[in-house]
Design a protein around this motif. Structure first.
Motif, mmCIF file in Angstrom:
data_model
loop_
_atom_site.group_PDB
_atom_site.id
_atom_site.type_symbol
_atom_site.label_atom_id
_atom_site.label_comp_id
_atom_site.label_asym_id
_atom_site.label_seq_id
_atom_site.Cartn_x
_atom_site.Cartn_y
_atom_site.Cartn_z
ATOM 1 N N ARG A 275 0.814 -1.217 0.000
ATOM 2 C CA ARG A 275 0.000 0.000 0.000
ATOM 3 C C ARG A 275 0.849 1.270 0.000
ATOM 4 N NH1 ARG A 275 -4.819 1.356 4.351
ATOM 5 N NH2 ARG A 275 -5.664 3.191 3.268
ATOM 6 N N PRO A 276 1.870 1.396 0.879
ATOM 7 C CA PRO A 276 2.733 2.584 0.797
ATOM 8 C C PRO A 276 3.470 2.699 -0.526
ATOM 9 C CG PRO A 276 3.005 1.483 2.913
ATOM 10 C CD PRO A 276 2.206 0.568 2.051
ATOM 11 N N ARG B 84 1.179 4.235 -3.041
ATOM 12 C CA ARG B 84 1.016 5.667 -2.786
ATOM 13 C C ARG B 84 2.238 6.459 -3.239
ATOM 14 N NH1 ARG B 84 -1.885 6.094 3.207
ATOM 15 N NH2 ARG B 84 -3.919 5.261 2.554
ATOM 16 N N ARG C 212 2.278 9.544 -5.880
ATOM 17 C CA ARG C 212 2.828 10.859 -5.533
ATOM 18 C C ARG C 212 3.945 11.280 -6.481
ATOM 19 N NH1 ARG C 212 2.564 9.108 0.000
ATOM 20 N NH2 ARG C 212 4.798 8.685 -0.087
ATOM 21 N N PRO D 123 -4.705 2.464 -5.265
ATOM 22 C CA PRO D 123 -5.639 3.604 -5.285
ATOM 23 C C PRO D 123 -6.448 3.640 -6.582
ATOM 24 C CG PRO D 123 -3.439 4.301 -4.588
ATOM 25 C CD PRO D 123 -3.308 2.896 -5.094
#
Length: 233
Positions: free
Chosen positions: A75-76, A79, A83, A129
């Motif tokens: 998950r990180p 992200r 970003r 996401p």
């Protein structure tokens, strides 16, 4: 079979253009709860079916490690990819290729760890996401290949392995279909009664019940897996 699968219901809502409606949101939330209950039942059954306490504890540790890997590592990472992608720019091809390869890796890892191969891709999809830039890009890159090639070949594979002539015990077949029908009707009636409790029109409750009874690719995959494992009723 009486439980609703989130991937099937969400895909149906997208196809029917009901995803942004109140009915679609309630159906998605309900199917997500159903999926959580289903996976919990699978975990409990896995523990209960093991007579050895050490094996049960090992399976529990594997489940925890698998979920921790998805939540604290994957998950990180997703992200960070979102970003670092400039606004209005597509995601780098190398990221897309690695994520698509990760689907097979997660399926194999889930099968090895005993959490079933279906759990891997599902968890991976949940940590990605939605929307642009990553979710939209993955759908654009993989939708044609999956819908036009992989799914038809899978349906052919299932059809070739299905032998209707082997069905001789019609009493057992009718009983099994009756159990499926009873589960679907129970869910339909429950949705209507709950809709009346919250002052929702019975028509919308009926539509919700029918929506929650939608079956799809996950059921076919499950039956194909049971047949491969030679699990009989």
């Amino acid at each position: 079979m009486a439980l609703s699968n989130f991937p099937v219901v969400s895909e149906a809502m997208v196809e029917l253009n009901l995803l942004a409606t109140e009915l679609g949101q309630i159906a998605l939330s309900s199917s997500m709860i159903n999926d959580n209950i289903q996976w919990l039942m699978i975990v409990v059954h896995s523990f209960a079916s093991e007579s050895n306490l050490r094996v049960s504890l090992s399976l529990l540790v594997n489940w925890l490690l698998f979920i921790s890997l998805a939540h604290f590592v994957l998950r990180p990472t997703m992200r960070v990819i979102v970003r670092t992608t400039p606004v209005g720019q597509p995601v780098k091809e190398v990221y897309v290729v690695l994520i698509l390869l990760m689907v097979m890796v997660m399926a194999g890892l889930g099968d090895i760890m005993g959490v079933t191969f279906l759990m891997g891709p599902l968890v991976l999809g949940l940590v990605i996401p939605s929307g642009p830039p990553l979710g939209t890009t993955l759908v654009e890159k993989s939708e044609f290949l999956i819908n036009q090639f992989l799914l038809p070949f899978f349906f052919v594979y299932v059809g070739m392995r299905t032998d209707l002539a082997a069905l001789r015990d019609w009493r057992l077949f009718v009983t099994l279909q009756g159990v499926f029908l009873l589960g679907d009707m129970t869910k339909l009636v429950a949705c209507i009664l709950i809709s009346l409790t919250y002052n929702i029109r019975p028509r919308y409750g009926t539509l919700l019940g029918l929506t929650m009874n939608i079956k799809g690719i996950t059921q076919i995959i499950g039956f194909a897996r049971l047949k491969k494992l030679e699990v009989h009723v």
